[in-house]
Scaffold this motif. Structure first.
Motif, PDB file in Angstrom:
ATOM      1  N   PHE A   1      36.029  52.803  45.073  1.00 56.15           N
ATOM      2  CA  PHE A   1      37.015  52.254  45.993  1.00 56.15           C
ATOM      3  C   PHE A   1      37.739  53.351  46.779  1.00 56.15           C
ATOM      4  CE2 PHE A   1      37.023  48.725  42.735  1.00 56.15           C
ATOM      5  CZ  PHE A   1      36.366  47.819  43.551  1.00 56.15           C
ATOM      6  N   ARG A   2      37.863  54.536  46.202  1.00 52.75           N
ATOM      7  CA  ARG A   2      38.578  55.617  46.875  1.00 52.75           C
ATOM      8  C   ARG A   2      37.903  56.003  48.188  1.00 52.75           C
ATOM      9  NH1 ARG A   2      42.315  57.959  43.436  1.00 52.75           N
ATOM     10  NH2 ARG A   2      41.968  57.664  41.190  1.00 52.75           N
ATOM     11  N   GLY A   3      36.607  55.876  48.260  1.00 54.22           N
ATOM     12  CA  GLY A   3      35.904  56.275  49.472  1.00 54.22           C
ATOM     13  C   GLY A   3      35.667  55.148  50.451  1.00 54.22           C
ATOM     14  N   ALA A   4      36.114  53.949  50.112  1.00 53.86           N
ATOM     15  CA  ALA A   4      35.869  52.796  50.973  1.00 53.86           C
ATOM     16  C   ALA A   4      36.809  52.801  52.168  1.00 53.86           C
ATOM     17  CB  ALA A   4      36.031  51.513  50.179  1.00 53.86           C
ATOM     18  N   ASP A   5      36.298  52.344  53.298  1.00 52.67           N
ATOM     19  CA  ASP A   5      37.078  52.291  54.527  1.00 52.67           C
ATOM     20  C   ASP A   5      38.274  51.353  54.359  1.00 52.67           C
ATOM     21  OD1 ASP A   5      37.874  52.565  57.149  1.00 52.67           O
ATOM     22  OD2 ASP A   5      36.476  51.046  57.896  1.00 52.67           O
ATOM     23  N   GLY A   6      39.468  51.853  54.654  1.00 55.48           N
ATOM     24  CA  GLY A   6      40.659  51.028  54.606  1.00 55.48           C
ATOM     25  C   GLY A   6      41.202  50.801  53.213  1.00 55.48           C
ATOM     26  N   TYR A   7      40.760  51.591  52.234  1.00 56.00           N
ATOM     27  CA  TYR A   7      41.201  51.327  50.870  1.00 56.00           C
ATOM     28  C   TYR A   7      42.337  52.233  50.411  1.00 56.00           C
ATOM     29  CZ  TYR A   7      40.558  48.695  46.645  1.00 56.00           C
ATOM     30  OH  TYR A   7      40.750  47.799  45.618  1.00 56.00           O
ATOM     31  N   GLY A   8      42.372  53.437  50.898  1.00 53.11           N
ATOM     32  CA  GLY A   8      43.408  54.342  50.424  1.00 53.11           C
ATOM     33  C   GLY A   8      43.011  55.013  49.125  1.00 53.11           C
ATOM     34  N   ASP A   9      43.967  55.696  48.494  1.00 52.80           N
ATOM     35  CA  ASP A   9      43.685  56.463  47.285  1.00 52.80           C
ATOM     36  C   ASP A   9      43.893  55.593  46.049  1.00 52.80           C
ATOM     37  OD1 ASP A   9      43.001  58.610  45.717  1.00 52.80           O
ATOM     38  OD2 ASP A   9      45.047  59.405  45.645  1.00 52.80           O
ATOM     39  N   HIS A  10      43.041  54.579  45.909  1.00 58.19           N
ATOM     40  CA  HIS A  10      43.128  53.666  44.781  1.00 58.19           C
ATOM     41  C   HIS A  10      41.750  53.527  44.144  1.00 58.19           C
ATOM     42  CE1 HIS A  10      47.069  52.632  46.308  1.00 58.19           C
ATOM     43  NE2 HIS A  10      46.547  52.218  47.449  1.00 58.19           N
ATOM     44  N   ASP A  11      41.721  53.396  42.838  1.00 62.17           N
ATOM     45  CA  ASP A  11      40.446  53.232  42.143  1.00 62.17           C
ATOM     46  C   ASP A  11      40.333  51.870  41.472  1.00 62.17           C
ATOM     47  OD1 ASP A  11      42.249  53.518  40.112  1.00 62.17           O
ATOM     48  OD2 ASP A  11      41.229  55.190  39.110  1.00 62.17           O
ATOM     49  N   THR A  12      41.173  50.927  41.881  1.00 60.09           N
ATOM     50  CA  THR A  12      41.105  49.581  41.322  1.00 60.09           C
ATOM     51  C   THR A  12      41.240  48.541  42.427  1.00 60.09           C
ATOM     52  OG1 THR A  12      43.489  49.540  40.918  1.00 60.09           O
ATOM     53  CG2 THR A  12      42.086  50.248  39.087  1.00 60.09           C
ATOM     54  N   ALA A  13      40.760  47.350  42.121  1.00 54.89           N
ATOM     55  CA  ALA A  13      40.966  46.188  42.976  1.00 54.89           C
ATOM     56  C   ALA A  13      41.710  45.133  42.171  1.00 54.89           C
ATOM     57  CB  ALA A  13      39.626  45.641  43.463  1.00 54.89           C
ATOM     58  N   ASN A  14      42.822  44.661  42.700  1.00 53.78           N
ATOM     59  CA  ASN A  14      43.565  43.553  42.101  1.00 53.78           C
ATOM     60  C   ASN A  14      43.433  42.354  43.033  1.00 53.78           C
ATOM     61  OD1 ASN A  14      44.551  44.986  39.835  1.00 53.78           O
ATOM     62  ND2 ASN A  14      46.192  45.875  41.063  1.00 53.78           N
ATOM     63  N   ILE A  15      42.603  41.396  42.663  1.00 49.32           N
ATOM     64  CA  ILE A  15      42.254  40.293  43.553  1.00 49.32           C
ATOM     65  C   ILE A  15      42.778  38.977  42.997  1.00 49.32           C
ATOM     66  CG2 ILE A  15      40.359  39.010  44.614  1.00 49.32           C
ATOM     67  CD1 ILE A  15      38.697  41.574  44.488  1.00 49.32           C
ATOM     68  N   TRP A  16      43.543  38.263  43.836  1.00 48.88           N
ATOM     69  CA  TRP A  16      44.001  36.912  43.529  1.00 48.88           C
ATOM     70  C   TRP A  16      43.265  35.941  44.427  1.00 48.88           C
ATOM     71  CZ3 TRP A  16      47.494  36.182  39.588  1.00 48.88           C
ATOM     72  CH2 TRP A  16      48.167  37.316  39.136  1.00 48.88           C
ATOM     73  N   SER A  17      42.934  34.778  43.912  1.00 48.86           N
ATOM     74  CA  SER A  17      42.217  33.804  44.741  1.00 48.86           C
ATOM     75  C   SER A  17      42.618  32.384  44.368  1.00 48.86           C
ATOM     76  CB  SER A  17      40.697  33.966  44.581  1.00 48.86           C
ATOM     77  OG  SER A  17      40.284  33.587  43.274  1.00 48.86           O
ATOM     78  N   VAL A  18      42.504  31.495  45.335  1.00 50.09           N
ATOM     79  CA  VAL A  18      42.687  30.063  45.118  1.00 50.09           C
ATOM     80  C   VAL A  18      41.560  29.340  45.836  1.00 50.09           C
ATOM     81  CG1 VAL A  18      45.188  30.117  44.815  1.00 50.09           C
ATOM     82  CG2 VAL A  18      44.227  29.884  47.109  1.00 50.09           C
ATOM     83  N   ASN A  19      41.210  28.152  45.353  1.00 46.69           N
ATOM     84  CA  ASN A  19      40.147  27.375  45.987  1.00 46.69           C
ATOM     85  C   ASN A  19      40.430  25.898  45.822  1.00 46.69           C
ATOM     86  OD1 ASN A  19      38.324  26.065  43.701  1.00 46.69           O
ATOM     87  ND2 ASN A  19      38.885  28.130  42.988  1.00 46.69           N
ATOM     88  N   GLY A  20      39.815  25.093  46.674  1.00 47.88           N
ATOM     89  CA  GLY A  20      39.966  23.648  46.558  1.00 47.88           C
ATOM     90  C   GLY A  20      38.889  22.926  47.344  1.00 47.88           C
ATOM     91  N   LYS A  21      38.575  21.715  46.912  1.00 42.42           N
ATOM     92  CA  LYS A  21      37.591  20.889  47.626  1.00 42.42           C
ATOM     93  C   LYS A  21      37.889  19.424  47.352  1.00 42.42           C
ATOM     94  CE  LYS A  21      32.671  20.673  48.739  1.00 42.42           C
ATOM     95  NZ  LYS A  21      31.336  21.270  48.468  1.00 42.42           N
ATOM     96  N   TYR A  22      37.818  18.622  48.409  1.00 42.13           N
ATOM     97  CA  TYR A  22      38.068  17.190  48.270  1.00 42.13           C
ATOM     98  C   TYR A  22      36.919  16.404  48.878  1.00 42.13           C
ATOM     99  CZ  TYR A  22      40.298  12.628  48.347  1.00 42.13           C
ATOM    100  OH  TYR A  22      40.584  11.298  48.147  1.00 42.13           O
TER     101      TYR A  22
END
Length: 416
Positions: A283-304
């Motif tokens: 992650f440190r070398g990824a474009d637009g990521y900055g000096d971070h080595d983790t991803a903290n991902i929150w997500s929500v989903n729904g279907k009707y």
């Protein structure tokens, strides 16, 4: 032991489990429509369990031999039955075991073990033409996939996926790999999986890949899932190129994966939320990521589901650790859908997708890809039984450079 053919109609109970519609016409001249066994005789004949005689008669009062009865039992055994019907078949098979063995029907315990391994799979051809501005990339891919399931006992199974890929444009050597292999234990409102298994949380949106580890799911209408393990960033073509490049630069192809999810699914509504923590120096070398080595991902989903034909669904996800390209979302309207077992069935959809590449790490969509935003439309059609053709088109922009982006996707699948 002598039995009349009419008494042998107990096998109709078996056929009833596999077919719920009786034959429209009776093939036998000596069984009138008002006979008590008319429906059963017609259905057994339609399903090939009985054949009658050459003069178009059934001769229902004629005594039959054990061998003739075994022939009917063998044909009934070929039906996929369950519950009480399967118990009846098993009882008949035990009674006529010697005759069935003479017919070559496998009834011994050792031979039954062979039936505990089931094979599913597909052969498919995929064409894609991806363009960014005027730079195009067309691909022709052939894939042969096997997905065996082996029964260990009533609760445990071993499952796997084996893929063989060939770039049809170059017609070179194929790439054969064991993509997945895991053990799965299923109990009442409880399931555990261990091995190399598909992502159990957000696997149908932003993490369409596999990990080596374990997952636990509990619940019925509301299911709680926890997963953890290791993710190979190089084993999935859908992983966005910036992350893959960062992995190569860091010399680290593996990422630690941990996640939890809560999903509700009942009636016309499904909805859920999830959290992922993914760690890697990539992650440190990824474009637009900055000096971070983790991803903290929150997500929500729904279907009707408004009815049997129309459904509206969507998802939103955000990586709170990334500096840029950290949001992803999708809204999709579905109409019907091709069913492989139903020739002539079809479906279509229209969607808008925004897939920030630092959160949609391995998106599942065939049109839009990580780092793009825009509209996507598609349709699928069951050409014949177990044969499905799909066509999709994406038109939009790259998120980072606002470049024109488009993709044509076509696929034909032969399922078995």
């Amino acid at each position: 032991m002598k039995k009349t053919i009419v008494s042998a109609l107990t096998t109709a109970l078996v056929v009833g489990a596999a077919s719920t519609t009786f034959a429209a016409t009776n093939p036998f001249s000596d069984v009138p429509a008002d006979h008590w066994a008319y429906d059963a005789v017609s259905q057994l004949a339609a399903d090939g369990v009985i054949e009658g005689y050459g003069d178009d008669t059934f001769k229902g009062d004629k005594n039959i031999t054990r061998y003739e009865m075994a022939q009917m039992v063998a044909k009934a055994m070929a039906k996929n039955t369950s519950g009480a019907d399967k118990a009846l078949v098993d009882k008949l098979a035990a009674e006529f075991a010697d005759e069935l063995n003479q017919l070559g029907v496998r009834v011994s315990n050792l031979e039954r073990n062979a039936d505990k391994v089931k094979w599913n799979g597909e052969a498919r051809y995929t064409y894609t033409n991806t363009k960014v501005d005027d730079d195009g990339d067309a691909k022709n891919e052939l894939l042969f996939r096997l997905e065996p399931t082996a029964e260990v006992n009533n609760n445990w199974h071993v499952k796997a996926r084996l893929d063989a890929k060939l770039n049809a444009s170059e017609d070179g050597e194929n790439d054969i790999s064991l993509k997945r292999a895991w053990a799965q234990g299923d109990y009442d409102n409880f399931s555990i999986k261990a091995g190399k298994l598909p992502m159990q949380v957000d696997g149908d949106s932003i993490l369409d890949s596999q990990m080596t580890g374990a997952a636990l799911t509990a619940g019925k209408d509301v299911k709680f899932t926890v997963q953890g393990g290791r993710w190979d960033l190089s084993d999935n073509n859908g992983v966005n190129s910036s992350i893959v490049a960062g992995a190569a630069a860091a010399g680290e192809q593996k990422a630690s994966v941990g996640g939890v999810g809560l999903q509700y699914d009942k009636g016309n509504l499904s909805a859920g939320a999830a959290y992922h923590r993914i760690g890697s120096d990539a992650f440190r070398g990824a474009d637009g990521y900055g000096d971070h080595d983790t991803a903290n991902i929150w997500s929500v989903n729904g279907k009707y589901h408004f009815n049997d034909n129309v459904a509206l669904g969507g998802m939103y996800a955000q990586n709170t650790q990334a500096d840029n390209y950290k949001k992803a979302g999708s809204v999709e309207l579905d109409y019907k859908g091709a069913k492989a077992e139903n020739p002539g069935s079809w479906g279509a959809y229209v969607a808008y997708r925004h897939l920030g590449q630092n959160v949609a790490l391995a998106p599942t969509y065939d049109g839009a890809w990580a780092g793009t935003k825009g509209w996507e439309i598609g349709t699928n059609y069951a050409v014949a039984k177990n044969t499905v053709a799909s066509l999709k088109y994406f038109n939009g922009k790259t998120i980072a450079g606002d470049n024109d982006a488009s993709k044509v996707f076509g696929r034909v699948q032969f399922l078995f």
